[in-house]
Design a protein around this motif. Structure first.
Motif, PDB file in Angstrom:
ATOM      1  N   ILE A  36       0.801  -1.018  -0.017  1.00 55.84           N
ATOM      2  CA  ILE A  36       0.042   0.099  -0.136  1.00 55.84           C
ATOM      3  C   ILE A  36       0.793   1.229  -0.015  1.00 55.84           C
ATOM      4  O   ILE A  36       0.633   2.223  -0.858  1.00 55.84           O
ATOM      5  CB  ILE A  36      -0.658  -0.052   1.133  1.00 55.84           C
ATOM      6  N   GLY A  37       1.993   1.345   0.734  1.00 50.94           N
ATOM      7  CA  GLY A  37       2.989   2.237   0.686  1.00 50.94           C
ATOM      8  C   GLY A  37       3.529   2.331  -0.529  1.00 50.94           C
ATOM      9  O   GLY A  37       3.762   3.554  -1.112  1.00 50.94           O
ATOM     10  N   GLU A  38       3.906   1.280  -1.253  1.00 47.49           N
ATOM     11  CA  GLU A  38       4.551   1.259  -2.575  1.00 47.49           C
ATOM     12  C   GLU A  38       3.603   2.090  -3.602  1.00 47.49           C
ATOM     13  O   GLU A  38       3.927   2.872  -4.417  1.00 47.49           O
ATOM     14  CB  GLU A  38       4.876   0.114  -3.216  1.00 47.49           C
ATOM     15  N   ALA A  39       2.356   1.639  -3.396  1.00 52.90           N
ATOM     16  CA  ALA A  39       1.223   2.383  -4.162  1.00 52.90           C
ATOM     17  C   ALA A  39       1.235   3.818  -3.912  1.00 52.90           C
ATOM     18  O   ALA A  39       1.126   4.721  -5.284  1.00 52.90           O
ATOM     19  CB  ALA A  39      -0.233   1.885  -4.014  1.00 52.90           C
ATOM     20  N   ALA A  40       1.147   4.185  -2.648  1.00 50.23           N
ATOM     21  CA  ALA A  40       1.360   5.842  -2.404  1.00 50.23           C
ATOM     22  C   ALA A  40       2.455   6.261  -3.028  1.00 50.23           C
ATOM     23  O   ALA A  40       2.309   7.634  -3.450  1.00 50.23           O
ATOM     24  CB  ALA A  40       1.436   5.925  -0.970  1.00 50.23           C
ATOM     25  N   ARG A  41       3.651   5.783  -3.203  1.00 49.78           N
ATOM     26  CA  ARG A  41       4.800   6.381  -3.862  1.00 49.78           C
ATOM     27  C   ARG A  41       4.938   6.420  -5.032  1.00 49.78           C
ATOM     28  O   ARG A  41       5.247   7.446  -5.686  1.00 49.78           O
ATOM     29  CB  ARG A  41       6.097   5.456  -3.223  1.00 49.78           C
ATOM     30  N   ILE A  42       4.154   5.467  -5.720  1.00 50.24           N
ATOM     31  CA  ILE A  42       4.114   5.583  -7.222  1.00 50.24           C
ATOM     32  C   ILE A  42       2.917   6.379  -7.820  1.00 50.24           C
ATOM     33  O   ILE A  42       3.290   6.974  -8.837  1.00 50.24           O
ATOM     34  CB  ILE A  42       3.749   4.111  -7.766  1.00 50.24           C
ATOM     35  N   LYS A  43       1.764   6.329  -7.331  1.00 49.32           N
ATOM     36  CA  LYS A  43       0.628   7.145  -7.851  1.00 49.32           C
ATOM     37  C   LYS A  43       1.148   8.684  -7.784  1.00 49.32           C
ATOM     38  O   LYS A  43       1.795   9.162  -6.736  1.00 49.32           O
ATOM     39  CB  LYS A  43      -0.687   7.118  -6.682  1.00 49.32           C
ATOM     40  N   ALA A  44       0.812   9.300  -8.957  1.00 48.29           N
ATOM     41  CA  ALA A  44       1.212  10.441  -9.159  1.00 48.29           C
ATOM     42  C   ALA A  44       0.129  11.663  -8.637  1.00 48.29           C
ATOM     43  O   ALA A  44       0.468  12.862  -8.582  1.00 48.29           O
ATOM     44  CB  ALA A  44       1.270  10.831 -10.561  1.00 48.29           C
ATOM     45  N   SER A  45      -1.060  11.103  -8.371  1.00 47.69           N
ATOM     46  CA  SER A  45      -2.345  12.017  -7.889  1.00 47.69           C
ATOM     47  C   SER A  45      -2.911  11.544  -6.664  1.00 47.69           C
ATOM     48  O   SER A  45      -3.257  10.212  -6.642  1.00 47.69           O
ATOM     49  CB  SER A  45      -3.152  12.179  -9.042  1.00 47.69           C
ATOM     50  N   ARG A  46      -3.056  12.278  -5.863  1.00 54.20           N
ATOM     51  CA  ARG A  46      -3.795  11.975  -4.642  1.00 54.20           C
ATOM     52  C   ARG A  46      -5.356  11.362  -5.012  1.00 54.20           C
ATOM     53  O   ARG A  46      -6.022  10.502  -4.300  1.00 54.20           O
ATOM     54  CB  ARG A  46      -4.040  13.131  -3.592  1.00 54.20           C
ATOM     55  N   ASP A  47      -5.913  11.808  -6.070  1.00 57.39           N
ATOM     56  CA  ASP A  47      -7.137  11.424  -6.551  1.00 57.39           C
ATOM     57  C   ASP A  47      -7.183   9.953  -6.916  1.00 57.39           C
ATOM     58  O   ASP A  47      -8.145   9.349  -7.013  1.00 57.39           O
ATOM     59  CB  ASP A  47      -7.707  12.328  -7.936  1.00 57.39           C
ATOM     60  N   ALA A  48      -5.976   9.514  -7.355  1.00 55.87           N
ATOM     61  CA  ALA A  48      -5.973   8.049  -7.695  1.00 55.87           C
ATOM     62  C   ALA A  48      -5.928   7.103  -6.264  1.00 55.87           C
ATOM     63  O   ALA A  48      -6.074   5.848  -6.762  1.00 55.87           O
ATOM     64  CB  ALA A  48      -4.501   8.022  -8.426  1.00 55.87           C
ATOM     65  N   VAL A  49      -5.888   7.444  -5.375  1.00 53.68           N
ATOM     66  CA  VAL A  49      -5.726   6.695  -4.154  1.00 53.68           C
ATOM     67  C   VAL A  49      -6.847   5.949  -4.025  1.00 53.68           C
ATOM     68  O   VAL A  49      -6.897   4.705  -3.969  1.00 53.68           O
ATOM     69  CB  VAL A  49      -5.397   7.510  -2.879  1.00 53.68           C
ATOM     70  N   ARG A  50      -8.042   6.397  -4.025  1.00 53.84           N
ATOM     71  CA  ARG A  50      -9.456   5.685  -4.037  1.00 53.84           C
ATOM     72  C   ARG A  50      -9.668   5.347  -5.352  1.00 53.84           C
ATOM     73  O   ARG A  50     -10.282   6.049  -6.016  1.00 53.84           O
ATOM     74  CB  ARG A  50     -10.389   6.424  -3.226  1.00 53.84           C
ATOM     75  N   ASP A  51      -9.740   3.910  -5.546  1.00 51.97           N
ATOM     76  CA  ASP A  51     -10.043   3.456  -6.953  1.00 51.97           C
ATOM     77  C   ASP A  51     -11.299   2.421  -6.935  1.00 51.97           C
ATOM     78  O   ASP A  51     -11.069   1.401  -6.456  1.00 51.97           O
ATOM     79  CB  ASP A  51      -8.739   2.770  -7.381  1.00 51.97           C
ATOM     80  N   GLU A  52     -12.497   2.874  -7.011  1.00 53.90           N
ATOM     81  CA  GLU A  52     -13.550   2.147  -6.896  1.00 53.90           C
ATOM     82  C   GLU A  52     -13.612   1.113  -7.721  1.00 53.90           C
ATOM     83  O   GLU A  52     -13.956  -0.136  -7.123  1.00 53.90           O
ATOM     84  CB  GLU A  52     -14.983   2.920  -7.054  1.00 53.90           C
ATOM     85  N   PRO A  53     -13.345   0.803  -8.981  1.00 57.66           N
ATOM     86  CA  PRO A  53     -13.448  -0.252  -9.738  1.00 57.66           C
ATOM     87  C   PRO A  53     -12.232  -1.516  -9.204  1.00 57.66           C
ATOM     88  O   PRO A  53     -12.521  -2.523  -9.096  1.00 57.66           O
ATOM     89  CB  PRO A  53     -12.744  -0.036 -11.253  1.00 57.66           C
TER      90      PRO A  53
END
Length: 101
Positions: A36-53
């Motif tokens: 989960i921490g890796e995802a936070a590091r890689i994602k470019a936008s805070r809007d991408a954190v919650r991904d409903e699909p």
């Protein structure tokens, strides 16, 4: 039947088995939180954190895994939805920490 699933002869044995499983579960959850921490590091936008699909994809996969393991999917789904919500909250904290302006 899972080879790990055995008949116990005492409550002490039941408790020892549960304690051993709990240690494994905690270790696996620590690994999950790392990613989960890796995802936070890689994602470019805070809007991408919650991904409903993605949430629904994870829940569907977990329900299928539960059924394949001989477990009621309705038991595991709320546990995973809570885990996912807590993971998303952790990811927001990590995202904010890593992407300070």
């Amino acid at each position: 039947m899972n080879a790990r699933r055995k008949t116990c002869s005492s409550m002490a044995e039941v408790r020892a088995e549960i304690d051993a499983l709990d240690r494994q579960i905690v270790a696996l959850l620590a690994d999950r939180l790392h990613f989960i921490g890796e995802a936070a590091r890689i994602k470019a936008s805070r809007d991408a954190v919650r991904d409903e699909p993605r949430i629904e994809d994870v829940v569907a996969k977990v329900r299928a895994s539960a059924a394949a393991a001989g477990m009621n999917p309705d038991f595991i789904e709320p546990l995973y939805r809570d885990l996912i919500d807590r993971s998303i909250n952790h990811e927001f904290v990590e995202f904010d920490r890593l992407h300070k302006s």
